[in-house]
Design a protein around this motif. Structure first.
Motif, PDB file in Angstrom:
ATOM      1  N   VAL A   5       0.846  -1.193   0.000  1.00  0.00           N
ATOM      2  CA  VAL A   5       0.000   0.000   0.000  1.00  0.00           C
ATOM      3  C   VAL A   5       0.880   1.242   0.000  1.00  0.00           C
ATOM      4  O   VAL A   5       1.840   1.343   0.767  1.00  0.00           O
ATOM      5  CB  VAL A   5      -0.926  -0.016   1.240  1.00  0.00           C
ATOM      6  N   ARG A   6       0.552   2.205  -0.869  1.00  0.00           N
ATOM      7  CA  ARG A   6       1.338   3.438  -0.967  1.00  0.00           C
ATOM      8  C   ARG A   6       0.411   4.643  -0.978  1.00  0.00           C
ATOM      9  O   ARG A   6      -0.685   4.584  -1.537  1.00  0.00           O
ATOM     10  CB  ARG A   6       2.197   3.452  -2.249  1.00  0.00           C
ATOM     11  N   PHE A   7       0.885   5.758  -0.378  1.00  0.00           N
ATOM     12  CA  PHE A   7       0.141   7.010  -0.362  1.00  0.00           C
ATOM     13  C   PHE A   7       1.058   8.122  -0.871  1.00  0.00           C
ATOM     14  O   PHE A   7       2.243   8.163  -0.531  1.00  0.00           O
ATOM     15  CB  PHE A   7      -0.337   7.347   1.048  1.00  0.00           C
ATOM     16  N   GLN A   8       0.500   9.029  -1.654  1.00  0.00           N
ATOM     17  CA  GLN A   8       1.314  10.128  -2.181  1.00  0.00           C
ATOM     18  C   GLN A   8       1.598  11.166  -1.110  1.00  0.00           C
ATOM     19  O   GLN A   8       2.695  11.724  -1.036  1.00  0.00           O
ATOM     20  CB  GLN A   8       0.599  10.784  -3.371  1.00  0.00           C
ATOM     21  N   THR A   9       0.607  11.458  -0.256  1.00  0.00           N
ATOM     22  CA  THR A   9       0.776  12.468   0.796  1.00  0.00           C
ATOM     23  C   THR A   9       0.314  11.896   2.141  1.00  0.00           C
ATOM     24  O   THR A   9      -0.697  12.338   2.695  1.00  0.00           O
ATOM     25  CB  THR A   9      -0.008  13.743   0.463  1.00  0.00           C
ATOM     26  N   PRO A  10       1.019  10.913   2.679  1.00  0.00           N
ATOM     27  CA  PRO A  10       0.604  10.325   3.953  1.00  0.00           C
ATOM     28  C   PRO A  10       0.772  11.325   5.092  1.00  0.00           C
ATOM     29  O   PRO A  10       1.589  12.248   5.012  1.00  0.00           O
ATOM     30  CB  PRO A  10       1.567   9.138   4.118  1.00  0.00           C
ATOM     31  N   PRO A  11      -0.003  11.176   6.181  1.00  0.00           N
ATOM     32  CA  PRO A  11       0.084  12.125   7.296  1.00  0.00           C
ATOM     33  C   PRO A  11       1.215  11.824   8.274  1.00  0.00           C
ATOM     34  O   PRO A  11       1.225  12.366   9.382  1.00  0.00           O
ATOM     35  CB  PRO A  11      -1.279  11.959   7.976  1.00  0.00           C
ATOM     36  N   VAL A  12       2.159  10.984   7.897  1.00  0.00           N
ATOM     37  CA  VAL A  12       3.234  10.599   8.808  1.00  0.00           C
ATOM     38  C   VAL A  12       4.151  11.786   9.078  1.00  0.00           C
ATOM     39  O   VAL A  12       4.548  12.505   8.156  1.00  0.00           O
ATOM     40  CB  VAL A  12       4.028   9.401   8.249  1.00  0.00           C
ATOM     41  N   VAL A  13       4.486  11.997  10.351  1.00  0.00           N
ATOM     42  CA  VAL A  13       5.382  13.085  10.741  1.00  0.00           C
ATOM     43  C   VAL A  13       6.658  12.570  11.391  1.00  0.00           C
ATOM     44  O   VAL A  13       7.610  13.326  11.573  1.00  0.00           O
ATOM     45  CB  VAL A  13       4.696  14.081  11.692  1.00  0.00           C
ATOM     46  N   GLU A  14       6.673  11.280  11.762  1.00  0.00           N
ATOM     47  CA  GLU A  14       7.872  10.719  12.383  1.00  0.00           C
ATOM     48  C   GLU A  14       7.889   9.212  12.203  1.00  0.00           C
ATOM     49  O   GLU A  14       6.852   8.560  12.272  1.00  0.00           O
ATOM     50  CB  GLU A  14       7.928  11.060  13.872  1.00  0.00           C
ATOM     51  N   VAL A 244       1.541  -0.317   7.431  1.00  0.00           N
ATOM     52  CA  VAL A 244       0.904   0.357   6.299  1.00  0.00           C
ATOM     53  C   VAL A 244      -0.458  -0.255   6.001  1.00  0.00           C
ATOM     54  O   VAL A 244      -1.450   0.460   5.774  1.00  0.00           O
ATOM     55  CB  VAL A 244       1.821   0.313   5.068  1.00  0.00           C
ATOM     56  N   ARG A 245      -0.529  -1.579   5.987  1.00  0.00           N
ATOM     57  CA  ARG A 245      -1.818  -2.218   5.724  1.00  0.00           C
ATOM     58  C   ARG A 245      -2.780  -2.005   6.894  1.00  0.00           C
ATOM     59  O   ARG A 245      -3.991  -1.876   6.697  1.00  0.00           O
ATOM     60  CB  ARG A 245      -1.617  -3.706   5.437  1.00  0.00           C
ATOM     61  N   GLY A 246      -2.238  -1.957   8.103  1.00  0.00           N
ATOM     62  CA  GLY A 246      -3.081  -1.654   9.249  1.00  0.00           C
ATOM     63  C   GLY A 246      -3.625  -0.242   9.186  1.00  0.00           C
ATOM     64  O   GLY A 246      -4.794   0.006   9.515  1.00  0.00           O
ATOM     65  N   PHE A 247      -2.798   0.705   8.762  1.00  0.00           N
ATOM     66  CA  PHE A 247      -3.245   2.087   8.581  1.00  0.00           C
ATOM     67  C   PHE A 247      -4.399   2.133   7.582  1.00  0.00           C
ATOM     68  O   PHE A 247      -5.394   2.846   7.791  1.00  0.00           O
ATOM     69  CB  PHE A 247      -2.081   2.944   8.094  1.00  0.00           C
ATOM     70  N   ALA A 248      -4.279   1.380   6.491  1.00  0.00           N
ATOM     71  CA  ALA A 248      -5.340   1.344   5.486  1.00  0.00           C
ATOM     72  C   ALA A 248      -6.617   0.726   6.037  1.00  0.00           C
ATOM     73  O   ALA A 248      -7.723   1.091   5.629  1.00  0.00           O
ATOM     74  CB  ALA A 248      -4.866   0.579   4.252  1.00  0.00           C
ATOM     75  N   ASP A 249      -6.492  -0.220   6.972  1.00  0.00           N
ATOM     76  CA  ASP A 249      -7.667  -0.853   7.567  1.00  0.00           C
ATOM     77  C   ASP A 249      -8.415   0.080   8.509  1.00  0.00           C
ATOM     78  O   ASP A 249      -9.651   0.082   8.546  1.00  0.00           O
ATOM     79  CB  ASP A 249      -7.261  -2.111   8.338  1.00  0.00           C
ATOM     80  N   VAL A 250      -7.678   0.861   9.326  1.00  0.00           N
ATOM     81  CA  VAL A 250      -8.331   1.635  10.383  1.00  0.00           C
ATOM     82  C   VAL A 250      -8.761   3.024   9.920  1.00  0.00           C
ATOM     83  O   VAL A 250      -9.420   3.743  10.682  1.00  0.00           O
ATOM     84  CB  VAL A 250      -7.427   1.758  11.640  1.00  0.00           C
ATOM     85  N   ARG A 262      -4.159   7.739  -2.016  1.00  0.00           N
ATOM     86  CA  ARG A 262      -3.682   6.352  -2.101  1.00  0.00           C
ATOM     87  C   ARG A 262      -3.414   5.989  -3.548  1.00  0.00           C
ATOM     88  O   ARG A 262      -4.217   6.219  -4.446  1.00  0.00           O
ATOM     89  CB  ARG A 262      -4.727   5.404  -1.496  1.00  0.00           C
ATOM     90  N   GLN A 263      -2.231   5.353  -3.776  1.00  0.00           N
ATOM     91  CA  GLN A 263      -1.805   5.009  -5.133  1.00  0.00           C
ATOM     92  C   GLN A 263      -1.937   3.527  -5.429  1.00  0.00           C
ATOM     93  O   GLN A 263      -1.939   3.134  -6.583  1.00  0.00           O
ATOM     94  CB  GLN A 263      -0.346   5.444  -5.327  1.00  0.00           C
ATOM     95  N   SER A 264      -1.963   2.686  -4.408  1.00  0.00           N
ATOM     96  CA  SER A 264      -2.073   1.251  -4.636  1.00  0.00           C
ATOM     97  C   SER A 264      -2.655   0.584  -3.398  1.00  0.00           C
ATOM     98  O   SER A 264      -2.772   1.213  -2.348  1.00  0.00           O
ATOM     99  CB  SER A 264      -0.713   0.657  -4.961  1.00  0.00           C
TER     100      SER A 264
END
Length: 264
Positions: A5-14, A244-250, A262-264
């Protein structure tokens, strides 16, 4: 991991890649200074913080927290920063961690797990080589840790769906309780082969600088597959896939498509 799973602009900061090992009692303040000489050109800034207490994943429901008592005085946790503070090494007698951090104002895209894990492996090797050169003792791995910290502005959804698919109120019936003032949500999942756990924690909070309401989503994987350094990358890759897959689930599909692209 081509199909991950890939995101172009994920909210990750750390992102934190960490190693917990048997305490190196021979590591003293003077050695920390010598180690800094090894990395000072890349990490010229230092800070100190109290040492972290080990939290060890077990087969029990609740991870165990260890408190050690000994004759050797405690050693502070030393932070070695890059000049732009987007990279950080944390070191104490039983822990090594490499952090990537997004610094305000927004400084561009998250560099990807592929780059962060390579940076971590490079710095971990420098530290292991230093321990061997100074004859400080054997590094005995106890646990690995991969942490993703995500900050989501409370007003970010441009869509009607809630941000979190696993934490949505039942609006199909009349409710006495309306919008909560704050909330904390924690769930844990066992990794394959009893190699650890993934902890998903969501808290309501406020942005330190502006005071604006935010949601903080921490994805924390802890565990280990075996004691061989050569297997560390396999564990981190597994932990990253689950994060990453857990992030997509929740989180909701609308947020993934409209905000994080999300790109994939």
């Amino acid at each position: 991991m081509a199909d991950r799973v890939r995101f172009q602009t994920p909210p990750v900061v750390e992102v934190v890649c960490g190693v917990l090992f048997g305490a190196i009692t021979n590591l003293r303040t003077a050695h920390v200074g010598l180690y800094w000489n090894e990395i000072r050109q890349e990490f010229p800034l230092i800070d100190e913080a109290p040492p972290l207490v080990p939290t060890i994943e077990t087969l029990e429901v609740v991870p165990s927290i260890e408190v050690e008592f000994g004759l050797v005085p405690p050693l502070a946790r030393t932070w070695f920063h890059r000049a732009d503070r987007r990279g950080l090494i944390q070191l104490q007698r039983d822990r090594f961690a490499y952090n990537w951090k997004r610094m305000p104002p927004d400084d561009g895209a998250y560099p990807s797990y592929d780059k962060v894990i390579v940076d971590f492996e490079r710095q971990w090797k420098v530290f292991c080589d230093f321990v061997e050169k100074e004859k400080l003792g054997e590094i005995v791995l106890r646990q690995l840790e991969l942490v993703y910290v995500n900050i989501i502005p409370d007003a970010s959804p441009p869509v009607g769906d809630p941000v979190f698919s696993d934490h949505a109120p039942d609006l199909s019936r009349s409710r006495f309780l309306k919008e909560p003032d704050s909330f904390t949500w924690l769930t844990s999942y066992r990794l394959p082969g009893n190699t650890g756990r993934l902890h998903v924690q969501i808290n309501s909070a406020r942005q330190a600088e502006s005071g604006d309401p935010i949601r903080r989503l921490d994805m924390i994987a802890r565990g280990i597959n075996d004691a061989a350094t050569s297997s560390m990358r396999a564990w981190f890759d597994l932990a990253h896939e689950w994060i990453v897959r857990g992030f997509a689930d929740v989180t909701t599909p609308n947020m993934q498509a409209a905000v994080w692209r999300r790109q994939s």
